[in-house]
Write an enzyme that holds these catalytic residues in place. Structure first.
Site, PDB file in Angstrom:
ATOM      1  N   ASP A  27       0.711  -1.281   0.134  1.00  0.00           N
ATOM      2  CA  ASP A  27      -0.063   0.106  -0.027  1.00  0.00           C
ATOM      3  C   ASP A  27       0.923   1.312  -0.073  1.00  0.00           C
ATOM      4  OD1 ASP A  27      -2.707   1.785   0.469  1.00  0.00           O
ATOM      5  OD2 ASP A  27      -1.549   1.691   2.404  1.00  0.00           O
TER       6      ASP A  27
ATOM      7  N   ASP B 283      -0.183   5.181   0.966  1.00  0.00           N
ATOM      8  CA  ASP B 283      -0.295   6.049   2.156  1.00  0.00           C
ATOM      9  C   ASP B 283      -0.311   5.351   3.658  1.00  0.00           C
ATOM     10  OD1 ASP B 283      -0.380   8.655   1.144  1.00  0.00           O
ATOM     11  OD2 ASP B 283      -2.073   8.169  -0.041  1.00  0.00           O
TER      12      ASP B 283
END
Length: 217
Positions: A14, A16
């Site tokens: 991922d 953020d």
């Protein structure tokens, strides 16, 4: 091998909350966006922002006919605001230890926004899967399944790194091993195979047939 010491073929990150933190920008931009679109603070406070595609967030708040314009507006605000973006501990060292064909960034952000944030962080993935590459975002497994397919590995041989419950659900649904980072959520909220503080607790050894990961959580 122990649960924190295992073999894998590919690492799917991922963006953020996992590789970088853009929390200050997210709060600034979405607060301004909500004000521009007349969404009250109390109503907006009930919306889960983190780890979800912007189009899904907007669809909860505005009529369907206003979504395209509103989506373009939040993207413009966020692309122009990378002030305060922070590369999270361990990110650059771990990525530098991996060949480009063994990892990908899988994000709910639009491609334009993801590229702006990754460029600001000095991160250049060989593969980026963004919101526009799938019909359904996390917690649907599609983003991670697309990444595994494009890298050429079986889903069950991939490892997902996530900080958000929605992303972890997506990784599990894809049949992948999950590593949760406690950068944005309480550990009690994170259902994963392995739990670490951040990527500084993860190291990788690469050989001709795969990657050995060590997670010192």
């Amino acid at each position: 091998m122990s649960p924190s010491h295992f073999r894998t073929d590919a690492l799917l990150f991922d963006m953020d909350g996992t590789l970088v933190s853009s929390l200050d920008s997210v709060v600034r931009c979405w607060t301004r966006w909500a004000r521009e679109y007349g969404i009250g603070a109390e109503r907006f406070a009930r919306v889960q922002l983190h780890g979800r595609p912007a189009v899904e967030i907007i669809a909860e708040l505005l009529p369907a006919e206003r979504v395209p314009e509103a989506l373009a507006r939040i993207e413009e605000l966020e692309v122009q605001d990378v002030d305060g973006l922070v590369v999270l501990p361990g990110t650059l060292a771990l990525l530098a230890s991996l060949p480009a064909e063994r990892w990908a960034v899988v994000t709910s952000a639009t491609r334009r926004l993801a590229e702006a944030r990754l460029a600001a962080a000095g991160i250049a993935p060989g593969l980026l899967v963004s919101a526009g590459d799938v019909r359904r975002g996390k917690p649907d497994p599609a983003p991670f399944l697309v990444a595994a397919e494009k890298l050429g590995f079986r889903p069950g041989r991939c490892t997902v790194f996530e900080d958000a419950p929605a992303g972890l659900r997506a990784g599990r649904a894809a049949g992948m091993r999950t590593v949760a980072l406690t950068t944005t959520h309480d550990p009690a909220e994170l259902d994963a195979d392995v739990l670490v503080r951040d990527l500084s607790q993860v190291s990788a050894q690469v050989d001709e047939v795969g990657v050995t990961l060590r997670c010192d959580g």
